[in-house]
Design an enzyme around this catalytic site. Structure first.
Site, PDB file in Angstrom:
ATOM      1  NE  ARG A 304      -4.325   0.041   1.688  1.00  0.00           N
ATOM      2  CZ  ARG A 304      -5.364   0.350   0.916  1.00  0.00           C
ATOM      3  NH1 ARG A 304      -5.454   1.550   0.357  1.00  0.00           N
ATOM      4  NH2 ARG A 304      -6.320  -0.512   0.716  1.00  0.00           N
ATOM      5  CD  GLU A 705      -7.381   2.290   6.301  1.00  0.00           C
ATOM      6  OE1 GLU A 705      -8.122   1.864   5.393  1.00  0.00           O
ATOM      7  OE2 GLU A 705      -6.256   1.841   6.522  1.00  0.00           O
TER       8      GLU A 705
HETATM    9  N1  MTE Z   1     -12.601   4.629  14.297  1.00  0.00           N
HETATM   10  C1  MTE Z   1     -12.734   4.238  15.578  1.00  0.00           C
HETATM   11  N2  MTE Z   1     -13.529   4.944  16.398  1.00  0.00           N
HETATM   12  N3  MTE Z   1     -12.054   3.154  16.060  1.00  0.00           N
HETATM   13  C2  MTE Z   1     -11.208   2.426  15.264  1.00  0.00           C
HETATM   14  O1  MTE Z   1     -10.605   1.457  15.715  1.00  0.00           O
HETATM   15  N4  MTE Z   1     -10.225   2.166  13.015  1.00  0.00           N
HETATM   16  C3  MTE Z   1      -9.849   2.840  11.776  1.00  0.00           C
HETATM   17  C4  MTE Z   1     -11.064   3.553  11.180  1.00  0.00           C
HETATM   18  N5  MTE Z   1     -11.710   4.350  12.169  1.00  0.00           N
HETATM   19  C5  MTE Z   1     -11.057   2.826  13.901  1.00  0.00           C
HETATM   20  C6  MTE Z   1     -11.805   3.941  13.456  1.00  0.00           C
HETATM   21  C7  MTE Z   1      -9.308   1.938  10.780  1.00  0.00           C
HETATM   22  S1  MTE Z   1      -7.682   1.535  10.858  1.00  0.00           S
HETATM   23  C8  MTE Z   1     -10.072   1.439   9.777  1.00  0.00           C
HETATM   24  S2  MTE Z   1      -9.418   0.443   8.573  1.00  0.00           S
HETATM   25  C9  MTE Z   1     -11.504   1.714   9.684  1.00  0.00           C
HETATM   26  O2  MTE Z   1     -11.967   2.554  10.724  1.00  0.00           O
HETATM   27  C10 MTE Z   1     -12.244   0.390   9.738  1.00  0.00           C
HETATM   28  O3  MTE Z   1     -13.601   0.544   9.711  1.00  0.00           O
HETATM   29  P1  MTE Z   1     -14.429   0.804   8.367  1.00  0.00           P
HETATM   30  O4  MTE Z   1     -13.893  -0.147   7.355  1.00  0.00           O
HETATM   31  O5  MTE Z   1     -15.804   0.521   8.773  1.00  0.00           O
HETATM   32  O6  MTE Z   1     -14.184   2.214   7.990  1.00  0.00           O
HETATM   33  N1  HPA Z   2      -5.764  -2.558   3.994  1.00  0.00           N
HETATM   34  C1  HPA Z   2      -5.956  -2.880   5.278  1.00  0.00           C
HETATM   35  N2  HPA Z   2      -5.776  -4.060   5.766  1.00  0.00           N
HETATM   36  C2  HPA Z   2      -5.366  -5.003   4.928  1.00  0.00           C
HETATM   37  C3  HPA Z   2      -5.142  -4.739   3.583  1.00  0.00           C
HETATM   38  C4  HPA Z   2      -5.359  -3.441   3.096  1.00  0.00           C
HETATM   39  O1  HPA Z   2      -5.193  -3.125   1.909  1.00  0.00           O
HETATM   40  N3  HPA Z   2      -4.720  -5.864   3.022  1.00  0.00           N
HETATM   41  C5  HPA Z   2      -4.690  -6.780   4.011  1.00  0.00           C
HETATM   42  N4  HPA Z   2      -5.076  -6.267   5.155  1.00  0.00           N
HETATM   43 MO1  MOS Z   3      -7.279  -0.381   9.284  1.00  0.00          MO
HETATM   44  S1  MOS Z   3      -5.256  -0.089   9.345  1.00  0.00           S
HETATM   45  O1  MOS Z   3      -7.188  -1.151   7.671  1.00  0.00           O
HETATM   46  O2  MOS Z   3      -7.490  -1.635  10.377  1.00  0.00           O
END
Ligand code: MTE
Ligand code: HPA
Ligand code: MOS
Length: 756
Positions: A304, A705
């Site tokens: 990534r 993210e």
């Molecule tokens: N928001 C909160 N409150 N707590 C979390 O742990 N994780 C982040 C983001 N926002 C997180 C968060 C990360 S690393 C990711 S990948 C996404 O939320 C995952 O959730 P989503 O795929 O539903 O956005």
């Molecule tokens: N994003 C987050 N988590 C992951 C990914 C990615 O692209 N690939 C494997 N785990």
């Molecule tokens: Mo988020 S770093 O893809 O859990």
């Protein structure tokens, strides 16, 4: 709509791992982690611990019934160290006792004689010694070697970003409970129930169908529980298997900080070439990723970084190479942005360095090189770009000319305070970069009282995914939210899940919910047509009522459901969604890996106290591409949180390992995260509504993210403030910009002239 968890959270009623009522006879675990980072285990003395009052048993690698292996991508990570230890905190033994207190006290009685070996903590040193996790990868676009000759300006440099502690409020933990027939149920604080199931299966030797991994919700994951929840679950399950008793282990904060990996530190070299019009013609970058002692998710994170190495810019000639370097730190892992932020920092540094050398504003170079729709990323996918729209809207809406004038006027009038301003555009690809992971399932039941139960593979960790799943179901059925309940995640209900990660959880699981509900609704409409003597096409279910040809019929949702049941029509559905149109060929490093991209632009203003090095972030003003947000409240919360977390990484959070590989910043008194006082005074978030058809659920683009990367702008705003005070400062690109580092930068070179 408010997050459906908000009432439970504020009342303290939400169930986390530690709130699960304990089964009688529950035992408690504690790990003895390696006191040294690298060495040969000569002797492990556990007899004193084993006879400590309350201790039931001490486990080591010898007790593993399956394989002593929990590596997900590369099988290089033993659960328990055997003859070698590879990082400080690496589990050597698990003490199980009748109380947490006894287990922890007994851990202190364990002695390990370890012959120390040389320790590597630096990624470049590891690379030089050939210590790589996987072979290096290179992404290419155009003809980089030919392009340099066309450049009027070429600038080179180095950029470093440090790690970041996840600091989820709920620490890692698991609770394994023996069930009938040798089954084990594991409650786990994990983003990846299936990854836990696989790891537990491997270590215990039990087939996956004997293991039920249950997740209520997490008190935060941020990537830290995508792969690293496996350890504690495997340990508890192993002890449970041997003792036939429930075993729980929730880590104390310091153990969590010491034993788990963090965001990967990166060190990178860049070379950027521009023509006389400030068009970037060439960009070459080499990334050295500090993977730690085992692969964990590092190869995917590395990938990534390459995907996002040009951020929001179109650069026709690119060569980006990345090394995943094996060191003796705990295995580093996923962290919001997943390597993307590390890649973006470097291209931003390259642009800033070029701007400083040419004496132009970095924003001019940034803006001139923004992606257009149809431009190719180095990995082949063509952009459907909103980056100009975000940038231009931010300039206009926030009146950039006035902001700049304000900063300039302040800097003219103040001697000991300076302001800096920076733009931070963001372009982030949505989908797991590994195509096969882009699949999800949902199980929907409609009960005869009209209530609806939805289970998916999505894990709620504060990001609001449960609320979004409820919105999908209640929207499709057009019934009141109170009729829909989102159930906890369990591998017996939903199998083979991808982690809740990559910001794609709501998209993947939401699409599966959409499919399941749509199919049930289709059957219900058939039933209504039979009941009401009409065609299914003329039937609508709206606001909890059945309508025919636009007229309310008086038949309620509940009556319709009952009628379907009486006619023996299925009221349940299990749907499977796989993101269409995505592919990637790692042999060519080309493809179309992302369903779509999320765009945005942040303008950041910071004020630096030039006597003390302290600073405040005055404003982060954002235009963010929401698509069509299905829940603006939740999405704004994600953006605010992401900005503050990104700012923390870029400014105050300083992970410190010493040369022996010991974590020095292992408590909250030595590791500073943003508090309410460091939050920017002004966070403005303006949505860019984009109507393009995309693969997001209800066209509501992923939001988890991308906002973290707006925080990178804070670093560059501070750098600009330092240079306003000390224009001759030669500053390295090295994040975080702690107040100490800012202070050194303010007086860099000038100090040489101080007599004495
Ligand atoms: N928001 C909160 N409150 N707590 C979390 O742990 N994780 C982040 C983001 N926002 C997180 C968060 C990360 S690393 C990711 S990948 C996404 O939320 C995952 O959730 P989503 O795929 O539903 O956005
Ligand atoms: N994003 C987050 N988590 C992951 C990914 C990615 O692209 N690939 C494997 N785990
Ligand atoms: Mo988020 S770093 O893809 O859990």
């Amino acid at each position: 709509m408010k997050n459906i968890d908000s009432t439970g959270h504020t009342r303290g009623e939400s169930i986390y791992l530690d709130d699960i009522p304990l089964v009688q006879g529950t035992l408690f675990g504690a790990v003895f982690g390696s006191p040294v980072a690298h060495g040969i285990v000569r002797r492990l003395q556990v007899t004193e611990a084993a006879s400590y009052p309350g201790v039931v048993r001490v486990f080591t690698f010898r007790d593993i019934k399956g394989d002593n292996q929990i590596g997900g991508i590369v099988p290089d990570e033993p659960l328990f160290a055997e003859e070698h230890v590879h990082f400080c905190g690496m589990p050597l033994a698990l003490v199980v006792a009748v109380s947490e207190k006894a287990a922890r006290a007994a851990v202190q009685k364990i002695r390990a004689d370890i012959e120390p070996l040389s320790v590597i903590v630096d990624a470049r040193v590891a690379q030089a010694k050939g210590e790589l996790i996987v072979p290096p990868r290179t992404f290419r676009l155009g003809d980089i070697d030919g392009a340099w000759a066309l450049c009027d300006h070429i600038v080179e440099g180095r950029a470093d970003t440090n790690g970041q502690e996840h600091l989820y409020i709920e620490t890692q933990g698991a609770y394994a409970v023996p069930m009938e027939n040798g089954n084990i149920r594991v409650y786990s604080s994990t983003q990846a129930p299936t990854a836990v199931q696989r790891a537990v299966s491997k270590v215990t030797g039990l087939p996956m169908h004997a293991l039920d991994i249950e997740v209520t919700r997490l008190g935060g994951g941020f990537g830290g529980k995508e792969d690293q929840a496996n350890v504690w679950a495997a340990l508890c399950a192993l002890a449970c298997l041997h003792l036939k008793k429930p075993v729980k282990y929730a880590l104390p904060r310091t153990d969590d900080m010491v034993m788990t990996g963090k965001r990967h530190p990166y060190s990178s070299d860049f070379r950027i070439g521009l023509d006389k019009d400030l068009k970037i013609l060439a960009y070459e970058v080499t990334f050295y990723q500090n993977a730690g002692a085992a692969a964990d998710l590092s190869p995917a994170v590395l990938e990534r970084t390459l995907f996002h190495c040009t951020n929001s810019y179109f650069i026709p000639n690119v060569r980006a190479t990345a090394y995943s370097c094996r060191t003796h730190l705990p295995p580093n892992t996923a962290f919001r942005g997943f390597g993307g932020p590390q890649g973006m920092f470097v291209i931003e540094a390259a642009i800033v360095k070029a701007a400083e050398k040419l004496g132009v504003d970095a924003a001019i170079i940034q803006k001139r090189n923004l992606l257009h729709t149809g431009d190719a990323f180095p990995y082949g996918q063509l952009a459907v770009s909103e980056t100009h729209a975000c940038w231009e809207k931010s300039e206009e809406l926030y009146d950039i000319a006035a902001m700049r004038e304000e900063v300039a006027a302040f800097n003219r009038s103040q001697q000991l305070f300076k302001k800096g301003i920076a733009f931070m555009p963001v372009c982030f690809g949505i989908s797991f970069t590994k195509t096969l992971m882009n699949q999800a399932r949902a199980l929907v039941h409609v009960y005869t009282d009209g209530s609806v139960s939805v289970t998916t593979g999505a894990v709620e960790m504060g990001q609001g995914v449960s609320t979004k799943m409820m919105q999908v179901a209640s929207t499709v059925f057009s019934i009141d939210d109170s009729l829909v309940r989102i159930q906890s995640t369990s591998t017996m209900k939903i199998a083979n899940t991808s982690p809740s990660a990559a910001s794609a959880t709501a998209d993947l699981n939401g699409k599966a919910v959409l499919m399941a509900c749509t199919e049930i609704l289709r059957r219900l409409k058939d039933v209504a047509a039979l009941e009401l003597n009409t065609t299914a096409e003329s039937v609508e279910v709206k606001a909890g009522m059945v309508w025919v040809g636009g007229q309310a019929t008086g038949m309620t949702w509940k009556q319709l459901v009952m009628a379907a049941f009486v006619r023996r029509v299925s009221l349940s559905e299990h749907a499977h969604y796989a993101t269409p149109d995505i592919h990637f060929d790692p042999a060519k490093e080309k493809g179309h890996p992302f369903a779509y991209h999320v765009y945005g632009t942040a303008i950041v203003v910071a004020t630096l106290d030039c006597l003390r090095g302290r600073y405040t972030v005055d404003a982060v003003k954002v235009v963010h591409d929401f698509g069509v947000s299905m829940n603006p409240l939740i999405d704004r919360g994600q953006i605010e949180g992401g900005i503050v977390q990104g700012m923390g990484w870029m400014t105050m959070e300083e992970v410190v390992y010493d040369d022996t590989g010991r974590l020095r910043s292992n408590t909250l008194s030595t590791y500073k995260v943003p508090d309410i006082y460091s939050v920017p005074r002004d966070i403005s978030i303006e949505p860019l509504h984009t109507q393009q058809d995309n693969l997001a659920i209800f066209r509501s683009k992923a939001v988890g993210e991308p906002p973290l990367m707006y925080g990178i702008g804070v670093y560059f705003a501070l750098r600009s403030a330092i240079r306003a005070f000390n224009p001759s400062a030669e500053l390295s690109f090295s994040a975080p910009m702690t107040p100490e580092k800012a202070l050194m930068g303010l007086y860099e070179k000038q100090l040489e002239h101080v007599p004495g």
